[in-house]
Design a protein around this motif. Structure first.
Motif: not given
Length: 352
Positions: A283-306
């Motif tokens: 979902x676009x929300x996760x793209x927004x969070x990753x872009x605006x938070x400069x969140x690493x891929x692995x961090x996204x995958x271990x924090x969110x359901x993506x």
């Protein structure tokens, strides 16, 4: 004692209400929520809310019933509910976090109890929250059998509250799902989430604060705040339908810890999960969070359901039928990976 002494004494009397606890408001809340709870009653519930304890009779058709229990809260998603006065669906989150957890053992949720705590009881707000809890119970097919409302002056800031919940379900002993039959070649299905559910909101709020993000920021034809506060999807009815049709080998609720932490919980040391992230729509929300938070891929995958709220592991010959069943139950589902033999010193999950 003179009349003036009596008046002075009455004026300075201390009561529970002057100490900050309004018993009448609490009683009024109980009466308000009784109709919500009444709609959740299912066979086995021996009485509604209002007693000292809640009574539930185990369904008679189970030969070797095993009780499965789970408890959880909503975390700091509550902070956004407070900030934007969005209380109507936060109770659905509360129910979902517990019933989805017990579901992955194959358990049918039977009943749910809630705990609502605040500094000063706002009956209207509490009624909205508990009505949401009742809606969650209806979605899960379980009874809101009881709960507790605690008014504790000085414990919480004005306008804030805390929530906790407790679910109990039942599964036939021989039908417990524990992942022990998962083997190389099995298929991994991913069922879509409705958003972040109730996980990762400490990071989400950090990103929002850092960018001073506005709630009406547009995200793919919805507002940012609506995407963030979308209630957690409850998978109970669709998964129980699937279990009645096919032998499911493993289920994983993608909750705190995201995809990287939750899928390995159902795998033995002999196998690993291999996921292809191109197979599902994030979902676009996760793209927004990753872009605006400069969140690493692995961090996204271990924090969110993506975008994946529930994992189903099933034999390859049953995959197509399972997908059809889940589609019929109005779930969005993708075949997102497979189980492979695990080699020494390799991770339990790879997402490529």
């Amino acid at each position: 004692m003179t009349a003036s002494d009596s008046a002075h004494s009455d004026k300075n009397q201390i009561s529970y209400r002057t100490a900050g606890v309004d018993i009448d408001a609490g009683n009024h809340l109980v009466e308000m929520i009784k109709p919500f709870a009444q709609r959740t009653l299912r066979p086995g519930a021996l009485r509604g809310i209002g007693g000292f304890g809640s009574l539930f009779e185990l369904p008679a058709h189970y030969r070797q019933p095993v009780l499965v229990s789970g408890t959880d809260g909503v975390g700091t998603k509550l902070k956004l509910a407070f900030q934007y006065a969005r209380h109507a669906t936060i109770g659905i989150d509360l129910v979902a976090m517990s019933v989805n957890d017990i579901l992955v053992q194959g358990a049918e949720p039977l009943f749910f109890l809630d705990y609502f705590a605040c500094g000063k009881l706002d009956v209207e707000t509490a009624a909205q929250v508990i009505q949401g809890i009742a809606q969650g119970c209806e979605q899960a097919g379980c009874t809101l059998i009881g709960g507790e409302t605690a008014e504790m002056p000085g414990m919480y800031p004005e306008g804030e509250y805390d929530l906790a919940g407790f679910a109990v379900g039942v599964v036939e002993k021989e039908q417990i799902i524990d992942g022990s039959t998962i083997q190389a070649g099995d298929v991994i299905l991913g069922i879509a989430s409705s958003g972040p559910h109730a996980n990762g909101f400490s990071l989400i709020r950090k990103i929002l604060d850092y960018h001073a993000a506005q709630p009406d920021t547009e995200l793919d034809e919805t507002w940012l705040i609506d995407a963030l506060l979308a209630p957690t999807r409850i998978y109970v009815k669709s998964i129980l339908t699937l279990l009645s049709q096919l032998p499911v080998k493993g289920l994983a609720h993608i909750t705190g810890g995201g995809l990287l932490e939750n899928i390995p919980r159902i795998l033995s040391e002999q196998v690993m999960a291999h996921l292809d992230r191109s197979t599902w729509v994030r979902p676009p929300l996760f793209d927004w969070l990753q872009q605006h938070g400069n969140v690493a891929d692995e961090e996204m995958l271990r924090v969110f359901n993506c975008g994946i709220g529930m994992i189903v592991v099933i034999a390859p010959e049953h995959a197509a039928t399972a997908i059809d069943s889940l589609h019929t139950s109005n779930e969005t589902v993708w075949q997102i990976g497979e189980i492979k033999q695990r080699q020494p010193e390799t991770p339990a999950i790879v997402i490529a």
